[in-house]
Design an enzyme around this catalytic site. Structure first.
Site, PDB file in Angstrom:
ATOM      1  N   ASP A 101      -6.220  -3.337   4.340  1.00 17.17           N
ATOM      2  CA  ASP A 101      -5.202  -4.267   3.823  1.00 17.17           C
ATOM      3  C   ASP A 101      -5.347  -5.675   4.381  1.00 17.17           C
ATOM      4  OD1 ASP A 101      -3.742  -2.157   2.415  1.00 17.17           O
ATOM      5  OD2 ASP A 101      -3.134  -1.477   4.398  1.00 17.17           O
TER       6      ASP A 101
ATOM      7  N   ASP B 279       0.854  -1.175   0.000  1.00 17.67           N
ATOM      8  CA  ASP B 279       0.000   0.000   0.000  1.00 17.67           C
ATOM      9  C   ASP B 279       0.896   1.232   0.000  1.00 17.67           C
ATOM     10  OD1 ASP B 279       0.973  -0.067   2.573  1.00 17.67           O
ATOM     11  OD2 ASP B 279      -0.875   0.684   3.468  1.00 17.67           O
TER      12      ASP B 279
ATOM     13  N   ASP C  77      -0.840  -1.333   6.496  1.00 18.39           N
ATOM     14  CA  ASP C  77      -1.008  -0.923   7.885  1.00 18.39           C
ATOM     15  C   ASP C  77      -2.461  -0.701   8.254  1.00 18.39           C
ATOM     16  OD1 ASP C  77      -1.389   1.305   6.307  1.00 18.39           O
ATOM     17  OD2 ASP C  77      -0.490   2.697   7.733  1.00 18.39           O
TER      18      ASP C  77
END
Length: 881
Positions: A626, A332, A622
């Site tokens: 995700d 990400d 994080d």
């Protein structure tokens, strides 16, 4: 239902009915794995399963022979291998227990029965009217019915640090991960306020669905488990084949030469058959590398502890090795590649009065910094945390870094009137008394603020060019302007609007470019991953322009010499990806570099399609968004600062939030795999030599030249020490210059197989020649003393070969980096001392007699040739290449 009824909230009866229908606003916690189940999972190891079969067969024969030593040895090997893995995973699980706390008793403002009241978050129901304002955490998914300058931080779900929310849904349709009138549970209100009707609670919220997907059982096999399964099958086939052939050959030979088969002594015949059957089972047991599970587990456990020192907390034992096989990393953006802290990247000043600029920033904002009294004069080096709108926080931090404390400006300023930022106006305005003079400060979208300014055309063109340069780099742009007011004009402003006559003749102060900067270590870490043959893909909920610009900055988007048609296949939005059918998406993921505006399901689908292409996938993240991808990947890598849902779904946590820690994890994983190969190389040579000796010894009439207790020492204790020695070898950065191994690759490479075969046969010839010499050339035949020399020679040959195993996979000298190989030296010494104790004091238990000092010297000197000859070969290879 009328709008007034909706805004009036639910009645107590409607609350009860809604709770009965939709449940409480509580996320179902992940189910804990029981201690028993966690231990039983260790028996899924294919080599352990082969050992269990061998143990059962050996146990049956032990009752017949009344000799349980071999059986006990196998069960000890099984217990140690499973217990060590169980202990380390249980220890890691305890470290993660603190990562799953949810504060369900947080108070939330709701309107029920026409009255505003506070209830606990868990008591919110579908249909409740919730009231939110700056600083609140949204308690459930909801639909906006009123919004005033509302901005929300959705980074935990979409990766978007700041999203403007409003009641209308048409203006941003198709450009956001979620519609602008939708509020998501666990998002934070950064500015403004609003009223919304709850549409989903508990597990039915978006975060609830994501949390559920993050705890789904996945059946993704690790590359090591696949390769060990192949090895177990190969060992089983070879062991059974050799055992059956040996049984048939020896039994047929006995039938042809033994006169007992011409009689009616059936009991004696049965004893002969049982004798050869037991001999065949011994071959099977010897073919199984009892020390392998121990070696794998010790290697993983040692790596687990060592990686913790390099800020990689490994939760699942096999994850540390799997990192060495990773071919794709899906990462990400926010918090992983970037710092998740908006900062002023660049600015262009148009007004020379800096004090007035600092005053404009300090007065015309609602954000705050968490400054302590010691920070008032910027005496500390710690950057304070921001509270409020991230863009405004960035401006305050810019003042702070320039030695200006906004509080001192605010304390000397009197705010007369303030107009909050709104998406319709696209600016915020504040009228304040500065040095006793009223000023109107405006901050907002550059195109709007510039339209209010009295500025020369050439200067305006220059400013617009500067802004385009900022925007091309995907940075947020902001303009500040001011004008001095007359006192009577100030007194005439009564409402929340400024007249057209006021919005002119402003003086442009500055334009700012604000961005979420990438972490300093990321570009180099990405480059190292690419050099190691790992493809890095970025998946983010941010805008396409921002995502592509970040991809350029970190080095995964290099347009040099690339056609436009090829570049088009590098990027896709989450919506576009969702519209592709499985076949189209399967083809597209191979060339994909960036996915923007991605939702959690998009990232999970990407991971699953990459796995379908036989890629070994690691996912970093994080946020809660995700978590599904972290759970379904071969290795999920959460950040230490991430959400508890993300950590729970991951196999590893990067405690320092550093992408460069991934490179270290890859190096550790590849080095660990090489160490496992080194141990296999060492142990299979031992096993092959022993196997050939048992078969060869039987042919010349020396049944069991190695006793069961001697084999136990060689196959269990010595191999366990060897596992410790080879597992403790330090990692090498050289492994990062290699390409990732394929999942289809067999753990025993061609060079390994040739080495095992050549050394095993050579050692067999040397040792078999000793047996033959003692049996045929010495007048009194083979004695216990001879067999002691034979046994010691066998052990010392393998012990010297431990140094050769250390160099497998490289051409370095066995003596290089010995100061970091203390474990190997310690094991060499322990085995040497252990062999001397067995020979000197083993007696009947080990079938040994003490050897003289001269005999020990000759054996050690001659067997050391195993090392020196290989050293000369390695030296020749280094010199020639």
């Amino acid at each position: 239902m009328s709008r007034d009824k909706v805004l009036g909230g639910l009645t107590p009866q409607e609350v009860s009915e809604s709770r009965a229908k939709h449940g409480e606003n509580v996320l179902t916690p992940p189910q804990k794995v029981s201690i028993i189940k966690l231990y039983l999972e260790k028996f899924q190891d294919p080599i352990i399963q082969v050992l269990l079969i061998a143990a059962v067969v050996s146990l049956g024969l032990a009752f017949v022979e009344n000799n349980f030593i071999e059986t006990i040895g196998i069960f000890i090997a099984i217990f140690l291998a499973t217990a060590i893995g169980f202990y380390f995973e249980l220890d890691a699980a305890k470290k993660f227990e603190v990562l799953n706390t949810l504060e369900e008793e947080q108070m939330v403002k709701v309107r029920r029965n026409g009255v505003v009241e506070e209830v606990m978050r868990k008591d919110i129901v579908v249909g409740d009217v919730i009231l939110i304002e700056t600083g609140d955490e949204i308690p459930a998914d909801a639909c906006l019915v009123e919004a005033i300058d509302l901005q929300v931080n959705e980074s935990s779900l979409t990766g978007e640090p700041i999203t403007t929310k409003h009641v209308e849904t048409t203006s941003s349709k198709g450009t956001e991960a979620y519609p602008p009138n939708v509020l998501l549970r666990s998002s934070m209100v950064m500015s403004g306020r609003g009223t919304a009707v709850v549409t989903a609670v508990g597990d039915e919220t978006e975060i609830g669905k994501v949390s559920h997907k993050s705890t789904e059982l996945t059946f993704t096999k690790t590359p090591l488990s696949i390769q060990l399964s192949k090895l177990a099958k190969m060992i089983s086939k070879i062991g059974v084949t050799v055992a059956v052939l040996a049984f048939v050959v020896f039994l047929v030979h006995d039938i042809l030469v033994n006169p007992i088969w011409q009689t009616n002594h059936y009991l004696d015949m049965f004893e002969v058959v049982l004798h050869y059957f037991m001999f065949s089972v011994t071959i099977i047991v010897m073919a199984v590398p009892e020390g392998l599970p121990m070696a794998v587990t010790l290697s993983l456990a040692l790596n687990m502890r060592r990686m913790l020192k390099s800020n990689n907390l490994v939760r699942k034992l096999h994850a540390s090795e799997t990192m060495g096989a990773v071919t794709v990393i899906c990462t990400d953006k926010t918090g992983t590649l970037t710092q998740n802290k908006m900062q002023v990247n660049e600015f262009a000043r148009s007004c020379e009065d800096d004090e007035l600029l600092f005053e404009a920033i300090s007065a015309n904002t609602t954000a705050e910094l968490s400054l302590s009294p010691n920070d008032e004069d910027n005496a500390t080096t710690t950057i304070p945390e921001g509270i409020g709108n991230p863009t405004e926080v960035a401006l305050l931090l810019w003042c702070y870094k320039n030695g200006k404390n906004y509080n001192s400006y605010r304390s000397e300023t009197k705010i007369l009137h303030q107009l909050p930022f709104s998406t319709e106006r696209k600016y915020m305005a504040t009228i304040s008394l500065y040095n006793g003079v009223p000023y109107l400060f405006i901050k907002g979208a550059p195109e709007v603020v510039l339209s209010f300014c009295n500025i020369a055309e050439d200067k305006k063109a220059e400013t617009e060019s500067t802004l385009r340069g900022y925007q091309d780099k995907a940075m947020r742009t902001l303009a500040l302007a001011y004008k001095q007011l007359d006192s009577d004009v100030v007194e005439s402003i009564k409402d929340n609007s400024l007249g057209a006559e006021l919005l002119q003749d402003f003086c442009l102060q500055a334009v700012f470019a604000i961005s979420d900067p990438i972490r300093d270590d990321v570009p180099n870490a990405v480059l190292e991953c690419q050099r190691a043959g790992i493809n890095v893909k970025m998946v983010t909920g941010d805008t396409s322009a921002t995502a592509i610009e970040i991809a350029k900055q970190i080095g995964i988007w290099n347009e040099e010499g690339v056609s436009e048609s090829e570049k088009e296949r590098w990027h896709i939005t989450g919506t576009q990806f969702a519209d592709l059918d499985d076949n189209e998406a399967y083809e597209r993921v191979a060339s994909l570099k960036v996915m923007s505006r991605a939702r959690p399901t998009d990232k999970q689908r990407l991971v699953e399609l990459l796995q379908a292409r036989n890629e070994v996938v690691a996912v970093t993240g994080d946020g809660t968004n995700d978590a599904p991808a972290l759970n379904h990947a071969h290795v999920g890598l959460s950040l230490g600062s991430g959400t508890s849902v993300a950590k729970e779904a991951s196999a590893m946590t990067l405690l320092d939030d550093s992408f460069s820690s991934i490179t270290l994890a890859v190096m550790w994983g590849r080095s660990l795999y090489r160490n496992i190969q080194r141990f296999l190389y060492f142990q299979l040579i031992v096993n092959l030599t022993a196997l050939l000796l048992v078969v060869g010894g039987a042919f010349i009439g020396t049944y069991m030249p190695l006793t069961v207790t001697q084999i136990l020492w060689v196959n269990l204790i010595m191999d366990t020490f060897a596992a410790m020695a080879l597992a403790s070898l330090p990692p090498s950065k050289d492994v990062l210059n290699e390409m990732p191994r394929k999942q289809s690759d067999f753990i025993i490479s061609k060079s390994m197989f040739r080495g095992i075969l050549a050394h095993g046969i050579f050692f067999f010839i040397v040792l078999f020649s000793m047996l033959y010499y003692y049996g045929n050339e010495v007048s009194n035949g083979i004695t216990t003393h001879h067999l002691t020399i034979f046994f010691t020679t066998f052990v010392m040959i393998q012990l010297w070969n431990l140094f050769n195993a250390k160099t497998f996979g490289c051409k370095d000298s066995a003596f290089s980096n010995l100061k970091h190989s203390k474990g190997l030296l310690f094991v060499f010494l322990i085995v040497l001392i252990g062999q001397w104790l067995i020979v000197s004091f083993g007696g009947k238990m080990f079938r040994t007699e003490p050897l003289s000092l001269c005999e020990w010297g000759v054996i050690i000197a001659l067997t050391s040739l195993v090392l020196w000859v290989e050293e000369l070969k390695r030296l020749w290879t280094r010199r020639t290449k």
